[in-house]
Write a protein that holds these residues in place. Sequence first.
Motif, PDB file in Angstrom:
ATOM      1  N   GLY A 170       0.798  -1.224   0.000  1.00 53.49           N
ATOM      2  CA  GLY A 170       0.000   0.000   0.000  1.00 53.49           C
ATOM      3  C   GLY A 170       0.826   1.266   0.000  1.00 53.49           C
ATOM      4  O   GLY A 170       0.445   2.262  -0.628  1.00 53.49           O
TER       5      GLY A 170
ATOM      6  N   CYS B 123       4.918   1.390   0.220  1.00 52.69           N
ATOM      7  CA  CYS B 123       6.204   1.291  -0.503  1.00 52.69           C
ATOM      8  C   CYS B 123       6.002   0.883  -1.960  1.00 52.69           C
ATOM      9  O   CYS B 123       6.609   1.466  -2.861  1.00 52.69           O
ATOM     10  CB  CYS B 123       7.118   0.290   0.193  1.00 52.69           C
TER      11      CYS B 123
ATOM     12  N   MET C 168       3.168   0.996  -3.891  1.00 51.83           N
ATOM     13  CA  MET C 168       2.421   1.985  -4.679  1.00 51.83           C
ATOM     14  C   MET C 168       3.296   3.193  -4.996  1.00 51.83           C
ATOM     15  O   MET C 168       3.202   3.770  -6.082  1.00 51.83           O
ATOM     16  CB  MET C 168       1.161   2.425  -3.925  1.00 51.83           C
ATOM     17  N   ALA C 169       4.174   3.570  -4.049  1.00 53.11           N
ATOM     18  CA  ALA C 169       5.067   4.711  -4.296  1.00 53.11           C
ATOM     19  C   ALA C 169       6.040   4.397  -5.433  1.00 53.11           C
ATOM     20  O   ALA C 169       6.494   5.303  -6.130  1.00 53.11           O
ATOM     21  CB  ALA C 169       5.839   5.064  -3.027  1.00 53.11           C
ATOM     22  N   ARG C 170       6.360   3.099  -5.621  1.00 49.27           N
ATOM     23  CA  ARG C 170       7.235   2.695  -6.734  1.00 49.27           C
ATOM     24  C   ARG C 170       6.440   2.440  -8.000  1.00 49.27           C
ATOM     25  O   ARG C 170       6.976   2.002  -9.009  1.00 49.27           O
ATOM     26  CB  ARG C 170       7.998   1.416  -6.367  1.00 49.27           C
TER      27      ARG C 170
ATOM     28  N   ARG D 222       2.919  -2.498 -10.408  1.00 50.74           N
ATOM     29  CA  ARG D 222       1.578  -2.956 -10.813  1.00 50.74           C
ATOM     30  C   ARG D 222       1.051  -3.981  -9.823  1.00 50.74           C
ATOM     31  O   ARG D 222      -0.139  -3.999  -9.502  1.00 50.74           O
ATOM     32  CB  ARG D 222       1.639  -3.599 -12.209  1.00 50.74           C
ATOM     33  N   ARG D 223       1.928  -4.873  -9.362  1.00 49.58           N
ATOM     34  CA  ARG D 223       1.513  -5.882  -8.382  1.00 49.58           C
ATOM     35  C   ARG D 223       0.967  -5.220  -7.120  1.00 49.58           C
ATOM     36  O   ARG D 223      -0.058  -5.625  -6.578  1.00 49.58           O
ATOM     37  CB  ARG D 223       2.700  -6.781  -8.005  1.00 49.58           C
TER      38      ARG D 223
ATOM     39  N   MET E 205      -2.459  -3.515  -7.717  1.00 46.76           N
ATOM     40  CA  MET E 205      -3.533  -4.515  -7.783  1.00 46.76           C
ATOM     41  C   MET E 205      -3.826  -5.089  -6.396  1.00 46.76           C
ATOM     42  O   MET E 205      -4.987  -5.256  -6.019  1.00 46.76           O
ATOM     43  CB  MET E 205      -3.141  -5.662  -8.730  1.00 46.76           C
ATOM     44  N   ALA E 206      -2.779  -5.398  -5.638  1.00 49.07           N
ATOM     45  CA  ALA E 206      -2.973  -5.960  -4.296  1.00 49.07           C
ATOM     46  C   ALA E 206      -3.721  -4.962  -3.413  1.00 49.07           C
ATOM     47  O   ALA E 206      -4.651  -5.328  -2.692  1.00 49.07           O
ATOM     48  CB  ALA E 206      -1.620  -6.314  -3.680  1.00 49.07           C
ATOM     49  N   THR E 207      -3.337  -3.686  -3.487  1.00 53.41           N
ATOM     50  CA  THR E 207      -3.966  -2.668  -2.645  1.00 53.41           C
ATOM     51  C   THR E 207      -5.444  -2.503  -2.999  1.00 53.41           C
ATOM     52  O   THR E 207      -6.309  -2.449  -2.115  1.00 53.41           O
ATOM     53  CB  THR E 207      -3.217  -1.330  -2.766  1.00 53.41           C
TER      54      THR E 207
ATOM     55  N   CYS F  89      -7.312  -4.731  -4.296  1.00 56.83           N
ATOM     56  CA  CYS F  89      -7.957  -5.967  -3.873  1.00 56.83           C
ATOM     57  C   CYS F  89      -8.264  -5.964  -2.374  1.00 56.83           C
ATOM     58  O   CYS F  89      -9.382  -6.235  -1.955  1.00 56.83           O
ATOM     59  CB  CYS F  89      -7.004  -7.110  -4.191  1.00 56.83           C
TER      60      CYS F  89
END
Lengths: 145, 141
Positions: free
Chosen positions: B105, B107, B109-111, B114-115, B118-120, B122
Amino acid sequence: MALLSALLIGLVFGAGIAVSGMINPAKVLNFFDIAGTWDPSLAFVMGGALMVVIIGYRLVLRHAAPVFDWRFHLPQRRDIDLALLGGSALFGVGWGLAGFCPGGAIPAIGLMRPEPVLFVAAMIAGIAVAKTVQRGSAARSDNEQ
Amino acid sequence: MTEFTPVQSLLGGGLIGLAAVLLMALHGRIAGMTGILAGAFASQGDRGWRLAFLAGAVAAPALLAGLGGLRIAFDSPVPLVMTVLSGLLVGIGVTYSGGCTSGHGVCGMARLSRRSIMATLCFMLTAGLTVYVTRHLVGGM
């Protein structure tokens, strides 16, 4: 030095969790309860953290290596697979049931209340079970090849 | 009810972000609580910095409340059995997804991973649905 540094960074992290309200399960649950007692505060937690990390990572990752290690350990995977989606969906269900996430629950142990301790113990058990199953299925697919 | 605290939450979020940036700058590591915790229990690898980070994270609220005199609101409004079930699900889920709110959520997303995005999406969606179901469909807790 590296250990002292990690301890101090942990302190900053834990202080952030405590000050932001992420430590409080009731607040987390209310963030998700848009149809009820909605408290949008946690959007500000994520917003504040993202602003700092987006800028900070840009500055930091220009360097060749971190101070206490010879390289940056960055995840390399790009694929979106069922484990990622299913695992995060399951994490979300658990998060929504009680309002604890790992980053919130571990600092919450410092408040000396039973709930975070029980949550973290159950979470460690869940991690151990999942890792055992993962190792089992990895061993099976090795035998098949 | 909990109070809307935009200023404290933004400030606290900034501290979480600062910790993540410092951990990358000094140790070259993602500040994902799940990864740090799982690594601390692994039989091999560098456990020292992980245990030190965890100790700091646990000590912080105690220090703020004890020495700092800060009032830290804490209320766990669901039955203990639900908290234990939740812990099991979170532990299994994060092991498969490889991260949680701090790792994916913040680290990830700040980078712009894509994974992580999507995880966030979800886990935010299923957490929201779970709260809706437990609070508004099966009758209030």
